[in-house]
Design a protein around this motif. Structure first.
Motif, short mmCIF file in Angstrom:
data_model
loop_
_atom_site.label_atom_id
_atom_site.label_comp_id
_atom_site.label_asym_id
_atom_site.label_seq_id
_atom_site.Cartn_x
_atom_site.Cartn_y
_atom_site.Cartn_z
N ALA A 104 63.47 172.97 1.62
CA ALA A 104 62.78 171.68 1.78
C ALA A 104 61.43 171.86 2.46
N HIS A 105 61.40 172.67 3.51
CA HIS A 105 60.13 172.88 4.23
C HIS A 105 59.13 173.64 3.37
N LEU A 106 59.59 174.69 2.70
CA LEU A 106 58.69 175.47 1.85
C LEU A 106 58.12 174.62 0.72
N ALA A 107 59.00 173.81 0.09
CA ALA A 107 58.56 172.98 -1.03
C ALA A 107 57.61 171.88 -0.59
N ALA A 108 57.88 171.26 0.55
CA ALA A 108 57.01 170.19 1.05
C ALA A 108 55.60 170.72 1.30
N ILE A 109 55.52 171.89 1.91
CA ILE A 109 54.21 172.47 2.21
C ILE A 109 53.45 172.78 0.93
N GLU A 110 54.13 173.38 -0.03
CA GLU A 110 53.46 173.80 -1.27
C GLU A 110 53.13 172.62 -2.17
N ALA A 111 54.01 171.61 -2.21
CA ALA A 111 53.82 170.49 -3.13
C ALA A 111 52.99 169.36 -2.54
N SER A 112 52.80 169.33 -1.22
CA SER A 112 52.14 168.21 -0.54
C SER A 112 52.91 166.91 -0.75
N VAL A 113 54.22 167.02 -0.88
CA VAL A 113 55.09 165.86 -1.04
C VAL A 113 56.13 165.90 0.07
N PRO A 114 56.38 164.77 0.76
CA PRO A 114 57.38 164.78 1.83
C PRO A 114 58.79 164.91 1.27
N PHE A 115 59.69 165.52 2.05
CA PHE A 115 61.06 165.76 1.59
C PHE A 115 62.08 165.21 2.58
N LEU A 116 63.16 164.69 2.01
CA LEU A 116 64.32 164.28 2.78
C LEU A 116 65.45 165.23 2.40
N GLY A 189 59.48 172.31 -10.35
CA GLY A 189 59.14 173.72 -10.50
C GLY A 189 58.94 174.40 -9.16
N ILE A 190 58.28 173.71 -8.24
CA ILE A 190 58.03 174.27 -6.91
C ILE A 190 59.33 174.45 -6.15
N VAL A 191 60.23 173.46 -6.24
CA VAL A 191 61.52 173.57 -5.56
C VAL A 191 62.31 174.74 -6.12
N GLU A 192 62.31 174.87 -7.45
CA GLU A 192 63.08 175.96 -8.07
C GLU A 192 62.51 177.32 -7.68
N GLU A 193 61.19 177.44 -7.61
CA GLU A 193 60.56 178.69 -7.19
C GLU A 193 60.98 179.06 -5.77
N ASN A 194 61.00 178.06 -4.89
CA ASN A 194 61.36 178.33 -3.50
C ASN A 194 62.86 178.56 -3.33
N MET A 195 63.67 177.93 -4.18
CA MET A 195 65.10 178.27 -4.21
C MET A 195 65.28 179.74 -4.57
N GLN A 196 64.47 180.20 -5.53
CA GLN A 196 64.57 181.60 -5.95
C GLN A 196 64.15 182.53 -4.81
N LYS A 197 63.11 182.16 -4.06
CA LYS A 197 62.68 182.97 -2.92
C LYS A 197 63.80 183.10 -1.90
N VAL A 198 64.45 181.97 -1.60
CA VAL A 198 65.55 181.98 -0.62
C VAL A 198 66.74 182.75 -1.19
N SER A 199 66.99 182.61 -2.48
CA SER A 199 68.08 183.35 -3.11
C SER A 199 67.83 184.86 -3.07
N ASP A 200 66.59 185.26 -3.34
CA ASP A 200 66.24 186.69 -3.27
C ASP A 200 66.43 187.23 -1.86
N LEU A 201 66.15 186.39 -0.87
CA LEU A 201 66.27 186.81 0.53
C LEU A 201 67.72 186.89 0.97
N THR A 202 68.53 185.92 0.56
CA THR A 202 69.89 185.79 1.10
C THR A 202 70.98 186.29 0.16
#
Length: 256
Positions: A104-116, A189-202
């Motif tokens: 959520a934090h990574l996507a909000a920063i990259e997308a300039s859209v607030p997240f809940l 697309g941005i959320v999915e990219e950041n999900m992949q980053k977290v998946s690659d890490l964890t």
């Protein structure tokens, strides 16, 4: 890194106003709330979304007090803010709260859209569970520093006077609202990219919608939140009995 956590000092509405002010000044800001507290933040949520400010709210989804107060899990509160313009990301376990909170934090920063980022109150928020923590240093390596720089560059600054909070006639107001559409179109697309980053890490895999069960299922349940874990066990059991069943887990609820 100028990350600011706003404490709910006087009221939820006051906290939301403080979050908005900090974001406008160029500070990455987060807050935590639920139930009536979230509803009191709605006016400022519209402002954050309208100004494309990357706030992140972490919400322990609960019932909204009506004839009485109920502190147990419900989705009344998060369903009541669907229209504000926030992206909405659902976690279904304590481990997912760790992982998708970061998304959520990574996507909000990259997308300039607030997240809940929300998860079930008490069922998940108060569950005592062992999880694998993500190191802060590893988190930091995933942050889009160029996006952070762009966000801070448009923060209010007395050296760069500007006008905000104008009043507009419907023709101009509508154009301004439409101008945000390209940002929202990029969000999945941005959320999915950041999900992949977290998946690659964890090593833990996440997608916008996850499917579990029989590839040729005849009956499928669509679920979001802590019920997903219960359905996982039910599906495993029923498949063992020869049933063709499956589940779609909803992660990104908004924009849908």
């Amino acid at each position: 890194d100028q990350v600011m956590l706003v404490r709910q000092l006087q009221s939820e509405a006051g906290a939301a106003a403080a979050v908005h002010g900090a974001l406008a000044a160029g500070s990455l800001t987060s807050t935590f709330t639920a139930s009536q507290g979230l509803l009191l933040m709605i006016p400022n949520m519209y402002k954050m979304a309208g100004e494309l400010l990357p706030a992140v709210f972490h919400v322990t989804a609960r019932s909204v007090a009506g004839h009485a107060l109920s502190i147990f899990g419900d989705h009344q509160d998060v369903m009541a803010v669907r229209q504000t313009g926030f992206g909405m990301l659902a976690a279904s376990s304590v481990q997912e709260v760790m992982d998708l909170g970061l998304v959520a934090h990574l996507a909000a920063i990259e997308a300039s859209v607030p997240f809940l980022h929300f998860f079930d109150g008490f069922r998940t928020s108060h569950e005592i569970q062992k999880i694998e923590l993500i190191d802060y240093e590893d988190m930091a390596r995933l942050v889009d520093r160029e996006a952070v720089a762009r966000f801070r560059a448009r923060g209010t600054n007395p050296e760069r006077p500007e006008l905000r909070g104008t009043a507009q006639n419907p023709d101009i107001y509508f154009q301004g609202r439409e101008a945000a559409n390209p940002y929202y179109l990029k969000v999945p697309g941005i959320v999915e990219e950041n999900m992949q980053k977290v998946s690659d890490l964890t090593g833990r895999s996440y997608r916008l919608f996850d499917y579990v069960g029989d590839p040729d299922a005849e009956n499928v349940v669509v679920s979001m939140g802590s019920s997903c874990e219960t359905f996982d066990e039910i599906i495993d059991y029923l498949r063992g009995q020869g049933e063709k069943v499956g589940q779609v887990k909803v992660r990104l609820f908004r924009p849908f």
